[in-house]
Design a protein around this motif. Structure first.
Motif, PDB file in Angstrom:
ATOM      1  N   THR A  33      -1.591  -9.251   1.865  1.00 50.39           N
ATOM      2  CA  THR A  33      -1.222  -8.962   2.430  1.00 50.39           C
ATOM      3  C   THR A  33      -0.519 -10.803   3.220  1.00 50.39           C
ATOM      4  OG1 THR A  33      -1.668  -8.726   4.794  1.00 50.39           O
ATOM      5  CG2 THR A  33      -2.803  -8.617   3.318  1.00 50.39           C
ATOM      6  N   LYS A  34      -0.061 -10.995   3.934  1.00 48.97           N
ATOM      7  CA  LYS A  34      -0.272 -12.190   4.723  1.00 48.97           C
ATOM      8  C   LYS A  34      -0.909 -12.745   5.600  1.00 48.97           C
ATOM      9  CE  LYS A  34       4.766 -12.994   2.954  1.00 48.97           C
ATOM     10  NZ  LYS A  34       6.660 -13.492   3.155  1.00 48.97           N
ATOM     11  N   VAL A  35      -1.733 -12.054   6.219  1.00 47.51           N
ATOM     12  CA  VAL A  35      -2.614 -11.798   6.975  1.00 47.51           C
ATOM     13  C   VAL A  35      -3.019 -10.657   7.694  1.00 47.51           C
ATOM     14  CG1 VAL A  35      -0.615 -13.505   8.664  1.00 47.51           C
ATOM     15  CG2 VAL A  35      -1.088 -10.340   9.085  1.00 47.51           C
ATOM     16  N   ASP A  36      -4.402 -11.792   7.525  1.00 45.51           N
ATOM     17  CA  ASP A  36      -5.393  -9.966   7.868  1.00 45.51           C
ATOM     18  C   ASP A  36      -5.095  -8.895   8.279  1.00 45.51           C
ATOM     19  OD1 ASP A  36      -6.777 -12.111   6.578  1.00 45.51           O
ATOM     20  OD2 ASP A  36      -8.964 -12.226   8.538  1.00 45.51           O
ATOM     21  N   LYS A  89     -14.570   0.148  14.106  1.00 45.25           N
ATOM     22  CA  LYS A  89     -13.291   1.846  13.957  1.00 45.25           C
ATOM     23  C   LYS A  89     -12.760   1.753  12.572  1.00 45.25           C
ATOM     24  CE  LYS A  89     -14.822   3.717  18.118  1.00 45.25           C
ATOM     25  NZ  LYS A  89     -14.953   4.419  19.197  1.00 45.25           N
ATOM     26  N   GLN A  90     -12.297   0.534  12.054  1.00 46.42           N
ATOM     27  CA  GLN A  90     -11.134   0.332  10.972  1.00 46.42           C
ATOM     28  C   GLN A  90     -11.522  -0.150   9.276  1.00 46.42           C
ATOM     29  OE1 GLN A  90      -7.504  -1.463  13.460  1.00 46.42           O
ATOM     30  NE2 GLN A  90      -7.102   1.007  12.916  1.00 46.42           N
ATOM     31  N   LEU A  91     -10.842  -0.381   9.079  1.00 44.01           N
ATOM     32  CA  LEU A  91     -11.329  -0.819   7.412  1.00 44.01           C
ATOM     33  C   LEU A  91     -10.215  -2.585   7.587  1.00 44.01           C
ATOM     34  CD1 LEU A  91     -10.976   1.922   4.958  1.00 44.01           C
ATOM     35  CD2 LEU A  91     -13.037   0.449   6.229  1.00 44.01           C
ATOM     36  N   LYS A  92     -11.074  -3.747   7.424  1.00 41.89           N
ATOM     37  CA  LYS A  92      -9.339  -5.163   7.334  1.00 41.89           C
ATOM     38  C   LYS A  92      -9.759  -5.032   5.782  1.00 41.89           C
ATOM     39  CE  LYS A  92     -10.415  -9.754   8.852  1.00 41.89           C
ATOM     40  NZ  LYS A  92     -11.636 -10.287   9.914  1.00 41.89           N
ATOM     41  N   LEU A  93      -8.198  -5.881   5.712  1.00 39.51           N
ATOM     42  CA  LEU A  93      -7.594  -6.228   4.944  1.00 39.51           C
ATOM     43  C   LEU A  93      -7.178  -7.790   5.184  1.00 39.51           C
ATOM     44  CD1 LEU A  93      -7.663  -3.432   4.221  1.00 39.51           C
ATOM     45  CD2 LEU A  93      -5.155  -3.707   3.172  1.00 39.51           C
ATOM     46  N   PHE A  94      -8.216  -8.345   3.964  1.00 41.84           N
ATOM     47  CA  PHE A  94      -7.872 -10.391   4.256  1.00 41.84           C
ATOM     48  C   PHE A  94      -6.511 -10.454   3.227  1.00 41.84           C
ATOM     49  CE2 PHE A  94     -12.592  -8.557   4.332  1.00 41.84           C
ATOM     50  CZ  PHE A  94     -12.638  -9.479   5.475  1.00 41.84           C
ATOM     51  N   ALA A  95      -6.102 -11.740   4.483  1.00 42.96           N
ATOM     52  CA  ALA A  95      -5.339 -12.415   4.170  1.00 42.96           C
ATOM     53  C   ALA A  95      -4.887 -12.931   2.053  1.00 42.96           C
ATOM     54  CB  ALA A  95      -4.545 -13.903   4.666  1.00 42.96           C
ATOM     55  N   ASN A  96      -3.914 -13.192   1.573  1.00 45.09           N
ATOM     56  CA  ASN A  96      -4.287 -13.605   0.305  1.00 45.09           C
ATOM     57  C   ASN A  96      -4.882 -13.426  -0.708  1.00 45.09           C
ATOM     58  OD1 ASN A  96      -2.197 -15.495   1.524  1.00 45.09           O
ATOM     59  ND2 ASN A  96      -3.525 -16.310   2.813  1.00 45.09           N
ATOM     60  N   GLN A  97      -5.714 -12.375  -0.294  1.00 47.25           N
ATOM     61  CA  GLN A  97      -6.459 -11.202  -1.614  1.00 47.25           C
ATOM     62  C   GLN A  97      -5.698 -10.651  -1.718  1.00 47.25           C
ATOM     63  OE1 GLN A  97      -9.977 -11.866  -1.456  1.00 47.25           O
ATOM     64  NE2 GLN A  97      -9.964 -13.910  -0.305  1.00 47.25           N
ATOM     65  N   ASN A 120      14.233  -1.589  -9.122  1.00 43.49           N
ATOM     66  CA  ASN A 120      15.089  -1.723  -8.117  1.00 43.49           C
ATOM     67  C   ASN A 120      13.889  -1.477  -6.970  1.00 43.49           C
ATOM     68  OD1 ASN A 120      16.528  -2.785  -6.449  1.00 43.49           O
ATOM     69  ND2 ASN A 120      17.269  -0.748  -5.919  1.00 43.49           N
ATOM     70  N   LEU A 121      12.232  -1.979  -7.571  1.00 41.06           N
ATOM     71  CA  LEU A 121      11.355  -1.567  -7.138  1.00 41.06           C
ATOM     72  C   LEU A 121      11.197  -2.728  -5.264  1.00 41.06           C
ATOM     73  CD1 LEU A 121       7.973  -0.837  -7.326  1.00 41.06           C
ATOM     74  CD2 LEU A 121       7.692  -3.091  -8.339  1.00 41.06           C
ATOM     75  N   PRO A 122      10.723  -1.412  -4.263  1.00 37.48           N
ATOM     76  CA  PRO A 122      11.043  -2.160  -2.708  1.00 37.48           C
ATOM     77  C   PRO A 122       9.697  -3.790  -2.502  1.00 37.48           C
ATOM     78  CG  PRO A 122      10.306   0.138  -3.399  1.00 37.48           C
ATOM     79  CD  PRO A 122      10.112  -0.720  -4.344  1.00 37.48           C
ATOM     80  N   SER A 123       9.500  -4.744  -1.759  1.00 37.43           N
ATOM     81  CA  SER A 123       9.262  -5.052  -1.910  1.00 37.43           C
ATOM     82  C   SER A 123       8.236  -5.236  -1.050  1.00 37.43           C
ATOM     83  CB  SER A 123       9.792  -6.664  -1.400  1.00 37.43           C
ATOM     84  OG  SER A 123       9.776  -6.040   0.018  1.00 37.43           O
ATOM     85  N   GLU A 124       7.843  -4.344  -0.600  1.00 39.13           N
ATOM     86  CA  GLU A 124       6.347  -4.434  -0.208  1.00 39.13           C
ATOM     87  C   GLU A 124       6.428  -2.410  -0.185  1.00 39.13           C
ATOM     88  OE1 GLU A 124       6.791  -5.784   3.419  1.00 39.13           O
ATOM     89  OE2 GLU A 124       7.191  -3.526   5.063  1.00 39.13           O
ATOM     90  N   VAL A 125       5.014  -2.083   0.042  1.00 39.24           N
ATOM     91  CA  VAL A 125       4.367  -0.932   0.487  1.00 39.24           C
ATOM     92  C   VAL A 125       3.998  -1.293   2.159  1.00 39.24           C
ATOM     93  CG1 VAL A 125       2.198   0.629   0.101  1.00 39.24           C
ATOM     94  CG2 VAL A 125       3.087  -0.505  -1.060  1.00 39.24           C
ATOM     95  N   SER A 126       4.809   0.025   2.808  1.00 39.20           N
ATOM     96  CA  SER A 126       4.715   0.108   4.418  1.00 39.20           C
ATOM     97  C   SER A 126       3.733   1.155   4.550  1.00 39.20           C
ATOM     98  CB  SER A 126       5.769   0.514   4.128  1.00 39.20           C
ATOM     99  OG  SER A 126       6.952   0.437   4.061  1.00 39.20           O
ATOM    100  N   LEU A 127       2.749   0.061   4.451  1.00 41.81           N
ATOM    101  CA  LEU A 127       1.192   0.819   5.186  1.00 41.81           C
ATOM    102  C   LEU A 127       1.459   1.033   6.628  1.00 41.81           C
ATOM    103  CD1 LEU A 127      -0.602   2.758   3.399  1.00 41.81           C
ATOM    104  CD2 LEU A 127      -2.395   0.088   4.178  1.00 41.81           C
ATOM    105  N   ARG A 128       0.419   1.736   7.617  1.00 43.31           N
ATOM    106  CA  ARG A 128       0.753   1.727   8.803  1.00 43.31           C
ATOM    107  C   ARG A 128       0.321   0.356   9.979  1.00 43.31           C
ATOM    108  NH1 ARG A 128      -2.909   5.407  12.073  1.00 43.31           N
ATOM    109  NH2 ARG A 128      -1.560   7.177  10.360  1.00 43.31           N
ATOM    110  N   ASN A 129       0.999  -0.455  10.267  1.00 49.38           N
ATOM    111  CA  ASN A 129       0.771  -1.687  10.434  1.00 49.38           C
ATOM    112  C   ASN A 129      -0.044  -2.935  10.023  1.00 49.38           C
ATOM    113  OD1 ASN A 129       0.857  -0.390  13.760  1.00 49.38           O
ATOM    114  ND2 ASN A 129      -0.816   0.318  13.395  1.00 49.38           N
ATOM    115  N   ALA A 130       0.168  -2.561   7.840  1.00 43.33           N
ATOM    116  CA  ALA A 130      -0.284  -3.362   7.377  1.00 43.33           C
ATOM    117  C   ALA A 130       0.636  -2.844   6.114  1.00 43.33           C
ATOM    118  CB  ALA A 130      -1.317  -2.477   6.843  1.00 43.33           C
ATOM    119  N   PRO A 131       1.668  -4.072   6.860  1.00 43.22           N
ATOM    120  CA  PRO A 131       2.787  -4.122   5.704  1.00 43.22           C
ATOM    121  C   PRO A 131       2.196  -4.959   3.808  1.00 43.22           C
ATOM    122  CG  PRO A 131       3.571  -5.501   6.727  1.00 43.22           C
ATOM    123  CD  PRO A 131       2.385  -4.805   7.448  1.00 43.22           C
ATOM    124  N   LEU A 132       2.064  -3.895   2.518  1.00 37.35           N
ATOM    125  CA  LEU A 132       1.362  -4.819   1.368  1.00 37.35           C
ATOM    126  C   LEU A 132       2.568  -5.388   0.875  1.00 37.35           C
ATOM    127  CD1 LEU A 132      -1.962  -2.744   1.100  1.00 37.35           C
ATOM    128  CD2 LEU A 132      -1.657  -4.346   2.419  1.00 37.35           C
TER     129      LEU A 132
END
Length: 370
Positions: A33-36, A89-97, A120-132
């Motif tokens: 992810t590009k941002v936290d 109450k959530q889990l945090k993913l860190f930018a550029n990790q 033809n693989l998609p460019s991202e996994v669309s997880l709610r509020n957290a495109p990876l």
């Protein structure tokens, strides 16, 4: 051979060259992810839904089969492997990790779909509020067939690592122990569904119960969220299985046992393997398994606590479908207490919003009664 998808910007690389006869394969996606960003504790529901939506968009017939609850599921997914920490109450993913996500296929039909999809693989996994963003996709479990597993060489012992919480259903409860009959029954169900070489279940499991022993183990238990609803107590760690001398001398099922052990890495162990539980690898290791993030553990404990309360109440009142309803009420109320909207919960559980709203009211009322 590494291929790059065409006609899209910043496309991931993928390696999808495998023999046409392949029936099993395991993939590793590297995500960033590009941002936290923050994700909800039951985010594996989103990973599961995203993958099935990819199937729906490209192969509706296969999609319908994967949604059918009448057979074993011919795929597994993992949770995200990487630095996730509790943040409120959530889990945090860190930018550029880099986060790793594993997907396996257990049937030729799913393998064939993956091969086409990866072109033809998609460019991202669309997880709610957290495109990876998908950086790469590589084969990590070798393409193979069930016959090749059966004919492979084996030793005298079989060691397995359970790298995500693993549990079995027994008499309506969760069993967080690597009892040999439960472990190999788990693999045999998939084998009988997808190999084309079915084995008599009762006969084989009786043999396992008689001749398969645990020679060493190092396991720990923890509470964890269980797919769309409920919580389980599961175990992680390493276990070594061996055969008694009598079994080796009566080797009718020896080859199958080791084939099932090799299958474990592809099919996972126990239940909820399509939501990240039961991830399994071959070989012994004392490497420490990562703890479940605190917020996930807290939510799992709250769901379990509420489930026990609602189950006891419904038993007293003679309620039907006691366990199922109690689990739904508990999941809905616990997630609402964690700050999630009922609309989001309804979407995740694939239950109409008005029904979820009603369940939440009934659950609150039941707590006041208690």
């Amino acid at each position: 051979m590494v291929r790059r998808a065409k006609n899209k910007v910043n496309q991931p690389t993928s390696n999808s060259d495998w023999p046409l006869e392949t029936e099993l394969v395991g993939l590793e996606f590297e995500l960033v992810t590009k941002v936290d960003v923050s994700v909800y504790p039951q985010y594996t529901i989103g990973l599961h839904a995203w993958l099935l939506d990819q199937v729906r968009l490209t192969d509706p017939e296969l999609s319908a089969y994967l949604h059918d609850g009448e057979s074993e599921k011919p795929f597994t997914i993992s949770a995200l492997d990487g630095e996730l920490v509790s943040s409120g109450k959530q889990l945090k993913l860190f930018a550029n990790q880099t986060y790793r996500w594993y997907v396996t296929a257990l049937s030729a039909r799913v393998v064939q779909w993956l091969a086409q999809w990866l072109k033809n693989l998609p460019s991202e996994v669309s997880l709610r509020n957290a495109p990876l963003q998908i950086l790469t996709c590589n084969v990590v479990l070798a393409p193979t067939t069930y016959a090749q597993l059966l004919n492979a060489e084996h030793g005298n012992n079989l060691s397995l690592r359970f790298i995500s919480p693993t549990s079995f259903r027994r008499k309506g409860h969760h069993l967080p122990l690597p009892v040999p009959v439960n472990v190999f029954h788990s693999y045999l169900r998939r084998w009988n569904d997808f190999s084309g070489m079915p084995v008599n279940q009762d006969t084989f499991l009786a043999w396992v119960d008689e001749y398969v022993i645990i020679t060493r183990h190092q396991i720990a238990t923890m509470k964890v969220l269980a797919g769309k609803k409920g919580a389980v107590t599961g175990f992680t760690g390493a276990v070594e299985f061996s055969l008694t001398k009598e079994a080796v001398e009566q080797s009718e099922f020896c080859q199958l046992l080791y084939a099932l052990g090799k299958l474990a890495a592809y099919c996972g162990t126990g239940h909820k393997t399509t939501f990240g539980l039961g991830q399994t690898r071959l070989g012994w290791s004392l490497q420490v398994i990562a703890d479940v993030p605190e917020v996930e553990s807290l939510l799992a404990s709250r769901i379990e606590e509420l489930t026990e309360i609602f189950t006891a109440q419904r038993k007293r009142t003679g309620g039907e479908r006691t366990s199922e309803i109690a689990s739904k009420w508990a999941t809905i109320l616990a997630r609402r207490e964690m700050g999630e909207s009922l609309q989001v919960v309804a979407e995740d559980l694939q239950i109409p919003y008005e029904t979820v709203k009603t369940y939440a009211k009934l659950a609150r009322r039941a707590l006041k009664v208690e």
